[in-house]
Design a protein around this motif. Structure first.
Motif, PDB file in Angstrom:
ATOM      1  N   TYR A 197       0.787  -1.092   0.109  1.00  0.00           N
ATOM      2  CA  TYR A 197       0.056  -0.070  -0.001  1.00  0.00           C
ATOM      3  C   TYR A 197       0.712   1.277   0.137  1.00  0.00           C
ATOM      4  O   TYR A 197       0.397   2.312  -0.619  1.00  0.00           O
ATOM      5  CB  TYR A 197      -0.931   0.002   1.332  1.00  0.00           C
ATOM      6  CG  TYR A 197      -1.970  -1.050   1.404  1.00  0.00           C
ATOM      7  CD1 TYR A 197      -2.216  -1.693   0.219  1.00  0.00           C
ATOM      8  CD2 TYR A 197      -2.427  -1.317   2.681  1.00  0.00           C
ATOM      9  CE1 TYR A 197      -3.424  -2.770   0.300  1.00  0.00           C
ATOM     10  CE2 TYR A 197      -3.391  -2.446   2.779  1.00  0.00           C
ATOM     11  CZ  TYR A 197      -3.794  -3.278   1.676  1.00  0.00           C
ATOM     12  OH  TYR A 197      -4.978  -4.092   1.771  1.00  0.00           O
ATOM     13  N   SER A 198       2.040   1.140   0.704  1.00  0.00           N
ATOM     14  CA  SER A 198       2.817   2.328   1.095  1.00  0.00           C
ATOM     15  C   SER A 198       3.582   2.689  -0.338  1.00  0.00           C
ATOM     16  O   SER A 198       3.670   3.873  -0.948  1.00  0.00           O
ATOM     17  CB  SER A 198       3.721   2.028   2.289  1.00  0.00           C
ATOM     18  OG  SER A 198       4.637   3.354   2.152  1.00  0.00           O
ATOM     19  N   LEU A 199       4.138   1.756  -0.962  1.00  0.00           N
ATOM     20  CA  LEU A 199       4.770   1.769  -2.296  1.00  0.00           C
ATOM     21  C   LEU A 199       3.673   2.534  -3.278  1.00  0.00           C
ATOM     22  O   LEU A 199       3.976   3.458  -4.046  1.00  0.00           O
ATOM     23  CB  LEU A 199       5.508   0.758  -2.632  1.00  0.00           C
ATOM     24  CG  LEU A 199       6.034   0.706  -3.991  1.00  0.00           C
ATOM     25  CD1 LEU A 199       7.228   1.667  -4.156  1.00  0.00           C
ATOM     26  CD2 LEU A 199       6.458  -0.638  -4.743  1.00  0.00           C
ATOM     27  N   ASP A 200       2.555   1.836  -3.500  1.00  0.00           N
ATOM     28  CA  ASP A 200       1.610   2.203  -4.324  1.00  0.00           C
ATOM     29  C   ASP A 200       1.230   3.809  -3.956  1.00  0.00           C
ATOM     30  O   ASP A 200       0.955   4.471  -4.788  1.00  0.00           O
ATOM     31  CB  ASP A 200       0.238   1.420  -4.283  1.00  0.00           C
ATOM     32  CG  ASP A 200       0.697  -0.143  -5.005  1.00  0.00           C
ATOM     33  OD1 ASP A 200       1.502   0.034  -5.672  1.00  0.00           O
ATOM     34  OD2 ASP A 200      -0.371  -0.842  -4.904  1.00  0.00           O
ATOM     35  N   ALA A 201       1.155   4.140  -2.794  1.00  0.00           N
ATOM     36  CA  ALA A 201       0.758   5.501  -2.420  1.00  0.00           C
ATOM     37  C   ALA A 201       1.774   6.379  -2.908  1.00  0.00           C
ATOM     38  O   ALA A 201       1.545   7.470  -3.596  1.00  0.00           O
ATOM     39  CB  ALA A 201       0.567   5.487  -0.961  1.00  0.00           C
ATOM     40  N   ALA A 202       3.236   6.047  -2.740  1.00  0.00           N
ATOM     41  CA  ALA A 202       4.383   6.918  -3.232  1.00  0.00           C
ATOM     42  C   ALA A 202       4.214   6.943  -4.720  1.00  0.00           C
ATOM     43  O   ALA A 202       4.513   7.944  -5.335  1.00  0.00           O
ATOM     44  CB  ALA A 202       5.619   6.152  -2.921  1.00  0.00           C
ATOM     45  N   LEU A 203       4.014   5.993  -5.312  1.00  0.00           N
ATOM     46  CA  LEU A 203       3.658   5.916  -7.013  1.00  0.00           C
ATOM     47  C   LEU A 203       2.678   6.707  -7.309  1.00  0.00           C
ATOM     48  O   LEU A 203       2.908   7.775  -8.397  1.00  0.00           O
ATOM     49  CB  LEU A 203       3.492   4.333  -7.324  1.00  0.00           C
ATOM     50  CG  LEU A 203       4.517   3.477  -7.388  1.00  0.00           C
ATOM     51  CD1 LEU A 203       4.264   2.071  -7.752  1.00  0.00           C
ATOM     52  CD2 LEU A 203       5.240   3.630  -8.849  1.00  0.00           C
ATOM     53  N   ASN A 204       1.650   6.797  -6.714  1.00  0.00           N
ATOM     54  CA  ASN A 204       0.501   7.675  -6.868  1.00  0.00           C
ATOM     55  C   ASN A 204       0.732   9.059  -6.637  1.00  0.00           C
ATOM     56  O   ASN A 204       0.644   9.966  -7.629  1.00  0.00           O
ATOM     57  CB  ASN A 204      -0.549   7.290  -5.979  1.00  0.00           C
ATOM     58  CG  ASN A 204      -1.880   7.770  -6.296  1.00  0.00           C
ATOM     59  OD1 ASN A 204      -1.936   7.963  -7.541  1.00  0.00           O
ATOM     60  ND2 ASN A 204      -2.732   8.311  -5.401  1.00  0.00           N
ATOM     61  N   SER A 205       1.704   9.359  -5.626  1.00  0.00           N
ATOM     62  CA  SER A 205       2.101  10.814  -5.579  1.00  0.00           C
ATOM     63  C   SER A 205       3.239  11.223  -6.422  1.00  0.00           C
ATOM     64  O   SER A 205       3.190  12.617  -6.941  1.00  0.00           O
ATOM     65  CB  SER A 205       2.538  11.032  -4.232  1.00  0.00           C
ATOM     66  OG  SER A 205       3.348  10.649  -3.777  1.00  0.00           O
ATOM     67  N   ALA A 206       3.663  10.189  -7.205  1.00  0.00           N
ATOM     68  CA  ALA A 206       4.835  10.638  -8.058  1.00  0.00           C
ATOM     69  C   ALA A 206       4.021  10.551  -9.616  1.00  0.00           C
ATOM     70  O   ALA A 206       4.798  10.938 -10.320  1.00  0.00           O
ATOM     71  CB  ALA A 206       6.029   9.693  -8.107  1.00  0.00           C
TER      72      ALA A 206
END
Ligand SMILES: [Zn+2]
Length: 330
Positions: A53-62
């Motif tokens: 979830y955390s990686l996907d959230a970072a991808l989303n914000s990038a």
């Protein structure tokens, strides 16, 4: 006109209390990040889900997709077997034992995964992108709840025979000292870690020797090193002395490292490093008093530049280095 987007890597720094994920370019520019609790008491499967979830959230914000990443790097606590991608065990990860985290996460993410010990990764981060840029012989200590370390020799991370080298926090200073998490006594970690400093703070409170800290603890609850730092900055002598004492122990260890490694630069990171010169000044003094003349010459002792991002950025450096070494299959 379409702009070519630079290649981006994903990196996850798994900690005992928090997960930090970043998406960053090969030159360490952070495009997106996410910070959330790691809730390690929920067990391995849940923690792996939180990491995704955390990686996907970072991808989303990038503004990036998971499939765009050539690989993901994970920095984990514990004496990680980086060669086989295994986390043997770690006090911060209750119930984990010989977890093949690299392969489990590769399966979960559908991506190639690299795994490294968190302190080693942070050492690489500071070496490639931070306060150790340009050095060939560098030591890194991260002082937070515990004390971790990383050793750079001839520009490369020194791993030892299994990748477990660099445990600079478990350097025995006083064999009759307080018990350490590793089973020994009087390691640097048992004398100068955040836990050791907070323990000293609680002793000060119990003896009524720290009025500044007593006021903060009454308003905010249990003693933390961050709280002690604020009390010290406000002139609380008991707290100032607690940091000075930890700094002196740190300096005794540093003198030993200087004699053994003959480094150019020693970098102190981790949450406790925010105490800055309050900790580093007595450490420098003890180091200069105790180390041998020649290896001491020109050694710089400085705070890290990357803060909490050091471990994740270090994984970017790991992936960049590994993928550059491999022949491209076309
Ligand atoms: Zn120890």
């Amino acid at each position: 006109m379409t702009r070519v987007r630079p290649e981006a890597f994903g990196a996850i720094d798994l900690g005992g209390t928090k997960i930090l994920s970043i998406v960053a370019t090969a030159d360490g520019h952070i495009l997106g990040e996410d910070l959330r609790p790691s809730r390690t008491a929920d067990g391995l499967e849940a923690v792996m889900r939180y990491m995704v979830y955390s990686l996907d959230a970072a991808l989303n914000s990038a503004g990036r997709q998971r499939q765009e990443l050539p690989a993901v790097g994970i920095a984990s606590p514990g004496a990680v077997d980086a060669v086989n991608g295994i986390v043997p065990d770690a006090p911060q990860l209750p119930g984990w034992r010989d977890v093949p985290l690299r392969d489990l996460m590769a399966e979960e993410l559908g991506l190639r995964v690299f795994l490294e010990n968190d302190a080693s990764a942070a050492a690489l981060g500071e070496h490639v992108f931070g306060a150790g840029r340009g050095s060939r012989y560098m030591l890194f200590l991260t002082i937070s709840t515990g004390v971790g370390g990383g050793i750079i020799i001839d520009g490369k991370l020194y791993g030892g025979k299994s990748g477990a080298a660099g445990e600079l926090g478990h350097f025995v200073i006083d064999a009759d000292g307080p018990p350490c998490g590793c089973g020994a006594r009087g390691c640097l970690e048992s004398l100068a870690s955040g836990s050791a400093i907070a323990r000293r703070g609680r002793e000060l409170l119990a003896r009524g020797q720290s009025p500044g800290l007593a006021r903060l603890a009454e308003a905010e609850g249990d003693v933390t090193t961050e709280m002690m730092y604020r009390a010290a900055a406000d002139g609380d002598e008991g707290c100032r002395e607690a940091f000075r004492q930890a700094g002196r122990y740190l300096g005794i260890a540093l003198a030993g490292y200087v004699n053994v490694f003959d480094p150019e630069v020693i970098i102190i990171g981790g949450g406790v490093a925010q105490a800055g010169e309050l900790l580093l000044e007595p450490a420098r003094q003890a180091m200069e008093e105790l180390a041998m003349t020649q290896p001491l010459r020109g050694v710089r002792l400085v705070a890290g530049e990357l803060g909490k991002g050091a471990g994740a950025l270090g994984m970017v450096a790991v992936m960049r280095g590994q993928l550059q070494k491999e022949p491209v299959n076309t």
